[in-house]
Design a protein around this motif. Structure first.
Motif, PDB file in Angstrom:
ATOM      1  N   GLY A  69      15.621  55.455  58.050  1.00 13.03           N
ATOM      2  CA  GLY A  69      15.220  56.179  59.238  1.00 13.03           C
ATOM      3  C   GLY A  69      16.080  57.394  59.527  1.00 13.03           C
ATOM      4  O   GLY A  69      16.680  57.987  58.619  1.00 13.03           O
ATOM      5  N   PRO A  70      16.189  57.781  60.815  1.00 16.09           N
ATOM      6  CA  PRO A  70      16.863  59.032  61.202  1.00 16.09           C
ATOM      7  C   PRO A  70      18.303  59.128  60.735  1.00 16.09           C
ATOM      8  O   PRO A  70      18.769  60.211  60.377  1.00 16.09           O
ATOM      9  CB  PRO A  70      16.789  58.996  62.738  1.00 16.09           C
ATOM     10  N   ILE A  71      19.022  57.995  60.723  1.00 15.46           N
ATOM     11  CA  ILE A  71      20.430  58.031  60.340  1.00 15.46           C
ATOM     12  C   ILE A  71      20.576  58.437  58.869  1.00 15.46           C
ATOM     13  O   ILE A  71      21.496  59.166  58.493  1.00 15.46           O
ATOM     14  CB  ILE A  71      21.092  56.660  60.616  1.00 15.46           C
ATOM     15  N   VAL A  72      19.629  58.004  58.039  1.00 13.86           N
ATOM     16  CA  VAL A  72      19.693  58.330  56.610  1.00 13.86           C
ATOM     17  C   VAL A  72      19.281  59.783  56.383  1.00 13.86           C
ATOM     18  O   VAL A  72      19.834  60.470  55.519  1.00 13.86           O
ATOM     19  CB  VAL A  72      18.808  57.361  55.800  1.00 13.86           C
ATOM     20  N   ILE A  93      30.383  57.837  57.164  1.00 15.73           N
ATOM     21  CA  ILE A  93      29.929  56.484  56.849  1.00 15.73           C
ATOM     22  C   ILE A  93      28.509  56.324  57.370  1.00 15.73           C
ATOM     23  O   ILE A  93      28.258  56.502  58.568  1.00 15.73           O
ATOM     24  CB  ILE A  93      30.836  55.418  57.496  1.00 15.73           C
ATOM     25  N   CYS A  94      27.588  55.955  56.496  1.00 16.07           N
ATOM     26  CA  CYS A  94      26.184  55.788  56.867  1.00 16.07           C
ATOM     27  C   CYS A  94      25.853  54.304  56.914  1.00 16.07           C
ATOM     28  O   CYS A  94      25.805  53.631  55.883  1.00 16.07           O
ATOM     29  CB  CYS A  94      25.278  56.507  55.861  1.00 16.07           C
ATOM     30  N   VAL A  95      25.651  53.789  58.123  1.00 20.86           N
ATOM     31  CA  VAL A  95      25.208  52.410  58.339  1.00 20.86           C
ATOM     32  C   VAL A  95      23.969  52.469  59.236  1.00 20.86           C
ATOM     33  O   VAL A  95      23.613  53.521  59.751  1.00 20.86           O
ATOM     34  CB  VAL A  95      26.319  51.546  58.968  1.00 20.86           C
ATOM     35  N   VAL A  96      23.309  51.332  59.439  1.00 18.77           N
ATOM     36  CA  VAL A  96      22.047  51.310  60.186  1.00 18.77           C
ATOM     37  C   VAL A  96      22.255  50.598  61.517  1.00 18.77           C
ATOM     38  O   VAL A  96      22.800  49.494  61.546  1.00 18.77           O
ATOM     39  CB  VAL A  96      20.945  50.581  59.382  1.00 18.77           C
ATOM     40  N   PRO A  97      21.837  51.224  62.629  1.00 17.25           N
ATOM     41  CA  PRO A  97      22.016  50.572  63.933  1.00 17.25           C
ATOM     42  C   PRO A  97      21.235  49.275  64.041  1.00 17.25           C
ATOM     43  O   PRO A  97      20.135  49.139  63.507  1.00 17.25           O
ATOM     44  CB  PRO A  97      21.502  51.620  64.929  1.00 17.25           C
ATOM     45  N   GLY A  98      21.805  48.325  64.749  1.00 15.98           N
ATOM     46  CA  GLY A  98      21.170  47.023  64.898  1.00 15.98           C
ATOM     47  C   GLY A  98      19.834  47.069  65.596  1.00 15.98           C
ATOM     48  O   GLY A  98      18.989  46.191  65.395  1.00 15.98           O
ATOM     49  N   SER A  99      19.607  48.103  66.415  1.00 17.14           N
ATOM     50  CA  SER A  99      18.324  48.222  67.108  1.00 17.14           C
ATOM     51  C   SER A  99      17.172  48.384  66.132  1.00 17.14           C
ATOM     52  O   SER A  99      16.020  48.107  66.481  1.00 17.14           O
ATOM     53  CB  SER A  99      18.352  49.407  68.080  1.00 17.14           C
ATOM     54  N   GLY A 100      17.450  48.819  64.902  1.00 18.44           N
ATOM     55  CA  GLY A 100      16.403  48.921  63.894  1.00 18.44           C
ATOM     56  C   GLY A 100      15.987  47.580  63.322  1.00 18.44           C
ATOM     57  O   GLY A 100      14.946  47.477  62.662  1.00 18.44           O
ATOM     58  N   PHE A 101      16.791  46.532  63.586  1.00 17.53           N
ATOM     59  CA  PHE A 101      16.499  45.190  63.086  1.00 17.53           C
ATOM     60  C   PHE A 101      16.099  44.236  64.205  1.00 17.53           C
ATOM     61  O   PHE A 101      15.568  43.168  63.933  1.00 17.53           O
ATOM     62  CB  PHE A 101      17.722  44.623  62.362  1.00 17.53           C
ATOM     63  N   GLY A 102      16.372  44.651  65.440  1.00 16.75           N
ATOM     64  CA  GLY A 102      16.162  43.785  66.584  1.00 16.75           C
ATOM     65  C   GLY A 102      17.436  43.040  66.927  1.00 16.75           C
ATOM     66  O   GLY A 102      18.199  42.649  66.047  1.00 16.75           O
ATOM     67  N   GLN A 103      17.687  42.870  68.218  1.00 16.80           N
ATOM     68  CA  GLN A 103      18.876  42.165  68.683  1.00 16.80           C
ATOM     69  C   GLN A 103      18.645  41.766  70.139  1.00 16.80           C
ATOM     70  O   GLN A 103      17.781  42.319  70.813  1.00 16.80           O
ATOM     71  CB  GLN A 103      20.123  43.053  68.555  1.00 16.80           C
ATOM     72  N   ARG A 104      19.398  40.792  70.588  1.00 18.88           N
ATOM     73  CA  ARG A 104      19.253  40.385  71.984  1.00 18.88           C
ATOM     74  C   ARG A 104      19.643  41.539  72.900  1.00 18.88           C
ATOM     75  O   ARG A 104      20.578  42.289  72.615  1.00 18.88           O
ATOM     76  CB  ARG A 104      20.143  39.175  72.289  1.00 18.88           C
ATOM     77  N   GLU A 105      18.916  41.662  73.999  1.00 16.73           N
ATOM     78  CA  GLU A 105      19.164  42.746  74.939  1.00 16.73           C
ATOM     79  C   GLU A 105      20.605  42.692  75.427  1.00 16.73           C
ATOM     80  O   GLU A 105      21.143  41.627  75.741  1.00 16.73           O
ATOM     81  CB  GLU A 105      18.203  42.646  76.123  1.00 16.73           C
ATOM     82  N   MET A 131      25.577  57.348  64.660  1.00 22.39           N
ATOM     83  CA  MET A 131      25.551  58.794  64.417  1.00 22.39           C
ATOM     84  C   MET A 131      26.954  59.379  64.506  1.00 22.39           C
ATOM     85  O   MET A 131      27.354  60.222  63.699  1.00 22.39           O
ATOM     86  CB  MET A 131      24.626  59.486  65.410  1.00 22.39           C
ATOM     87  N   GLN A 132      27.718  58.929  65.505  1.00 23.84           N
ATOM     88  CA  GLN A 132      29.100  59.397  65.639  1.00 23.84           C
ATOM     89  C   GLN A 132      29.935  58.960  64.432  1.00 23.84           C
ATOM     90  O   GLN A 132      30.750  59.731  63.912  1.00 23.84           O
ATOM     91  CB  GLN A 132      29.711  58.848  66.937  1.00 23.84           C
ATOM     92  N   LEU A 133      29.738  57.734  63.993  1.00 25.86           N
ATOM     93  CA  LEU A 133      30.449  57.238  62.813  1.00 25.86           C
ATOM     94  C   LEU A 133      30.127  58.093  61.590  1.00 25.86           C
ATOM     95  O   LEU A 133      31.014  58.443  60.790  1.00 25.86           O
ATOM     96  CB  LEU A 133      30.064  55.777  62.557  1.00 25.86           C
ATOM     97  N   LEU A 134      28.862  58.452  61.432  1.00 23.64           N
ATOM     98  CA  LEU A 134      28.441  59.290  60.307  1.00 23.64           C
ATOM     99  C   LEU A 134      29.044  60.683  60.394  1.00 23.64           C
ATOM    100  O   LEU A 134      29.599  61.198  59.410  1.00 23.64           O
ATOM    101  CB  LEU A 134      26.911  59.368  60.278  1.00 23.64           C
ATOM    102  N   GLU A 135      28.967  61.294  61.566  1.00 18.38           N
ATOM    103  CA  GLU A 135      29.398  62.684  61.701  1.00 18.38           C
ATOM    104  C   GLU A 135      30.925  62.826  61.676  1.00 18.38           C
ATOM    105  O   GLU A 135      31.447  63.846  61.234  1.00 18.38           O
ATOM    106  CB  GLU A 135      28.836  63.275  62.998  1.00 18.38           C
ATOM    107  N   GLN A 136      31.633  61.803  62.127  1.00 16.92           N
ATOM    108  CA  GLN A 136      33.095  61.895  62.164  1.00 16.92           C
ATOM    109  C   GLN A 136      33.766  61.365  60.904  1.00 16.92           C
ATOM    110  O   GLN A 136      34.823  61.858  60.502  1.00 16.92           O
ATOM    111  CB  GLN A 136      33.625  61.139  63.381  1.00 16.92           C
ATOM    112  N   MET A 137      33.153  60.334  60.269  1.00 15.85           N
ATOM    113  CA  MET A 137      33.820  59.663  59.153  1.00 15.85           C
ATOM    114  C   MET A 137      33.029  59.701  57.849  1.00 15.85           C
ATOM    115  O   MET A 137      33.539  59.289  56.808  1.00 15.85           O
ATOM    116  CB  MET A 137      34.114  58.203  59.517  1.00 15.85           C
TER     117      MET A 137
END
Length: 517
Positions: A60-63, A470-482, A462-468
Motif C-alpha cells: 500500500g501507500p507506505i511501500v 525502515i519500511c514496515v506495514v501499519p497494523g491498521s492494514g491487518f486489523g487490530q482492536r480499537e 511513515m515517520q519511521l520510513l522518512e527518518q530511518m
C-alpha cells in the motif's frame, strides 16, 4: 459511414460546414485543431465498486513512499540513511535467503531438458525432472497442464499429505495445484459467496488478518466478519470469541465460512491441537465451511509448539467430523524454507465437497487453463524432496535446516530486542516469519495523525520510513482492536541487517516518544 470512421482516425470529426477535402500536411492553409476529447468510459465512479473497495496494505501507500525515497537516493538526494530496508513483505529471496539447490536443479532440468545429459546434475534431480516432463504435453514445461495440475505432481502432493498426517489417506482428485496459495483461497471464497441483503455470505476472519482475505471479501461482495485473537494470551484463538462474532453477524448476514491462519500471519502464533479440535467442533456445530491457511507449516520456532494440520485433527476426531465438515486447506512454495515466491507454486486440498460443487469448482478452475507449470514443478520438489538413500539428501537437509535454524534465531533476537524498548511489546514469535509488536503512540501523536488524516500507526510508520529508511506495514492494514496500534515486519533480512533494523526502530521509537510526549 466509412468516411466518418476515416475522419475520426485522421484527427477527429470535421466541424459542420467545413471543407469536405482533407488538406495536405504542411499546407499553409491548414489550421491545427486540438483533437476532440470525449468522456472516459472507465472512471472511479463507473468502475466495479467491489474492486475499488479492495485494499492491500502489504503493498500500500507506505511501500509506494518507500519506492519514491529509493529513487531519490539513486538521484543523489541526501537522506539520514543510505538505503531503504524493506521489511514489509515475506519475500525471502529478495531479503537474501539462498535458494534450495535441489529445487532449482529440478526446475532447471525441467525448463531445459538438454541438461539431463549433463554430469553436473545429480541422478535424483534428473529422475524427478524426467518424471515431471513425461507428464507434460510434448515433454515440455511450456505446454498447458490439466486445470487441476500435472497428474504425477498431484499424486506426489497426496503422498506428502499422507506422510505428514501419519497415514491418513489423501486422494489426488481432491487436490488442485494453484498459482500460489492465494489463488486457491480466492477460488474457494468465490464459489462460496452468494445472496443479497441479510442472506449475503459472511466470511469470518481473524483480526489481525492477512489482507488477502479482506481484499477478496471486498472483491466478491461478501461480508467481512471479524473475530479477534487474544493478544494478551499470545494471540490465542478463543472459541467464545468465535461464538460472539458469529451470533452478532447472523443479525445482518449469513456467516458460512471460517478462515484460520496457522501458523499466524501477521501474528506468528501456532495453534495447539486442543484449540484446533475446539474450532472443528465449533464449525461442525454451527455449519461452517473451514478454510485452513497452512502455508507456514514448516516455520515453527518455539520448542513447545508443533504444527497440527486441520485435516489430521479432523480425522482423529472421528467419522462424525471427518465425513461431514467441509474443509479446504492450502500450502505454497513461497514460504517455509523454500521462499520461492516468484514461481507462484501452491496447492489446495478439498474435503467433503458435494460432487456437484466439486464439478463446479473444476469448471471455474478450467477458465484459467492451468497454474504456471514451472511453479507446479517447484511444488513437486517441496512435497517430494530427496530421501536418505539419495545422493542429494545430505546437501538438501543441510540447506533446509540452515534456513529454518537461521529464522528461529532471528525470531528470538527480534522478540528480545523489541521487548527491551519502553513502549514496545512483542509476543513470542512461535512461527511464520513476521513480528507484530504493539506500539505505544502518545496522544499528541494521535492528534497529529488526525490532522494529517492518517491512522496513528500509519503516521508512525511513515515517520519511521522518512527518518530511518525502515519500511514496515501499519497494523491498521491487518486489523487490530480499537485503541491499540501495531506494525508488521518480516524477520527475513540477514541477521546483521536485522539487528541494524531493530536498533534503528529502537532509536526512532525513543525519539518519537520524546517528541510527542
Amino acid at each position: 459511414m466509412r468516411g466518418v470512421v476515416r475522419s475520426v482516425l485522421f484527427g477527429g470529426l470535421r466541424r459542420a460546414g467545413g471543407s469536405g477535402a482533407p488538406r495536405r500536411a504542411g499546407s499553409s492553409s491548414v489550421v491545427a485543431e486540438a483533437p476532440a476529447v470525449r468522456n472516459r468510459i472507465l472512471t472511479l465512479q463507473s468502475m466495479n465498486p467491489q474492486v475499488r473497495a479492495v485494499e492491500y496494505a502489504v503493498r500500500g501507500p507506505i511501500v509506494i513512499k518507500a519506492g519514491e525515497i529509493e529513487r531519490e537516493l539513486q538521484r543523489g538526494i541526501k537522506k539520514p540513511f543510505d538505503e531503504v530496508i524493506k521489511a514489509n513483505i515475506g519475500d525471502a529471496h529478495a531479503m537474501g535467503q539462498q535458494p534450495i539447490t535441489f529445487l532449482r536443479q529440478v526446475v532447471a532440468l525441467c525448463t531445459y531438458p538438454d541438461l539431463l545429459d549433463s554430469p553436473r546434475f545429480p541422478a535424483d534431480a534428473k529422475s524427478r525432472a524426467s518424471r515431471i516432463l513425461q507428464s507434460c504435453g510434448g515433454y515440455s514445461l511450456g505446454s498447458y497442464s490439466t486445470s487441476q495440475g500435472v497428474a504425477c505432481i498431484r499424486e506426489d502432493v497426496a503422498r506428502y499429505i499422507e506422510k505428514r498426517d501419519g497415514g491418513i489417506p489423501a486422494d489426488p482428485d481432491n487436490i488442485c495445484l494453484t498459482t500460489g496459495a492465494s489463488e486457491g483461497i480466492a477460488s474457494i471464497l468465490k464459489i462460496l459467496v452468494s445472496g443479497e441483503g441479510k442472506s449475503r455470505t459472511g466470511v469470518m476472519i481473524p483480526i489481525p488478518q492477512y489482507p488477502l482475505y479482506s481484499a477478496a471479501i471486498s472483491e466478491f461482495d461478501a461480508v467481512q466478519v471479524n473475530y479477534y485473537l487474544d493478544e494478551d494470551n499470545c494471540w490465542a484463538l478463543d472459541v467464545n470469541e468465535l461464538r460472539r462474532s458469529l451470533y452478532q453477524a447472523r443479525e445482518y448476514c449469513n456467516p458460512k465460512v471460517l478462515c484460520i491462519i496457522n501458523p499466524g500471519n501477521p501474528t506468528g502464533q501456532v495453534q495447539s491441537k486442543h484449540c484446533i479440535e475446539e474450532v472443528i467442533h465449533f464449525a461442525w456445530e454451527e455449519g461452517l465451511f473451514l478454510l485452513a491457511d497452512e502455508v507456514y507449516q514448516d516455520n515453527i520456532y518455539s520448542d513447545n509448539c508443533h504444527f497440527h494440520s486441520f485435516k489430521k485433527v479432523l480425522f482423529e476426531m472421528g467419522p462424525e467430523y471427518s465425513s461431514n465438515v467441509e474443509l479446504a486447506s492450502f500450502h505454497s512454495t513461497s514460504k517455509g524454507y523454500m521462499g520461492e515466491c516468484g514461481y507462484r507454486g501452491g496447492y489446495m486440498e478439498v474435503l467433503n465437497l458435494h460432487p456437484d460443487i466439486q464439478a463446479q469448482l473444476m469448471k471455474m478452475l478450467s477458465v484459467r487453463l492451468c497454474p504456471p507449470v514451472s511453479g507446479q514443478a517447484a511444488m513437486d520438489v517441496v512435497v517430494n524432496p530427496p530421501q536418505p538413500s539419495e545422493e542429494s539428501y545430505e546437501q538438501f537437509i543441510r540447506e533446509k535446516e540452515a534456513v529454518l535454524g537461521n529464522l528461529a534465531q532471528k525470531a528470538r533476537v527480534t522478540e528480545e530486542l523489541f521487548n527491551q524498548v519502553s513502549g514496545l511489546q512483542c509476543n513470542p514469535l512461535q512461527g511464520a516469519m513476521y513480528a507484530f509488536p504493539r506500539i505505544f503512540i502518545p496522544p499528541r501523536a494521535v492528534e497529529k495523525a488526525k490532522e494529517l488524516q492518517m491512522e496513528p500507526d500509519m503516521f508512525y510508520c511513515m515517520q519511521l520510513l522518512e527518518q530511518m529508511g525502515i519500511c514496515v506495514v501499519p497494523g491498521s492494514g491487518f486489523g487490530q482492536r480499537e485503541g491499540t496500534y501495531h506494525f508488521r515486519m518480516t524477520i527475513l533480512p540477514p541477521l546483521e541487517k536485522l539487528k541494524l533494523l531493530l536498533q534503528k526502530v529502537k532509536e526512532f521509537h525513543v525519539r518519537f516518544l520524546d517528541e510527542f510526549s
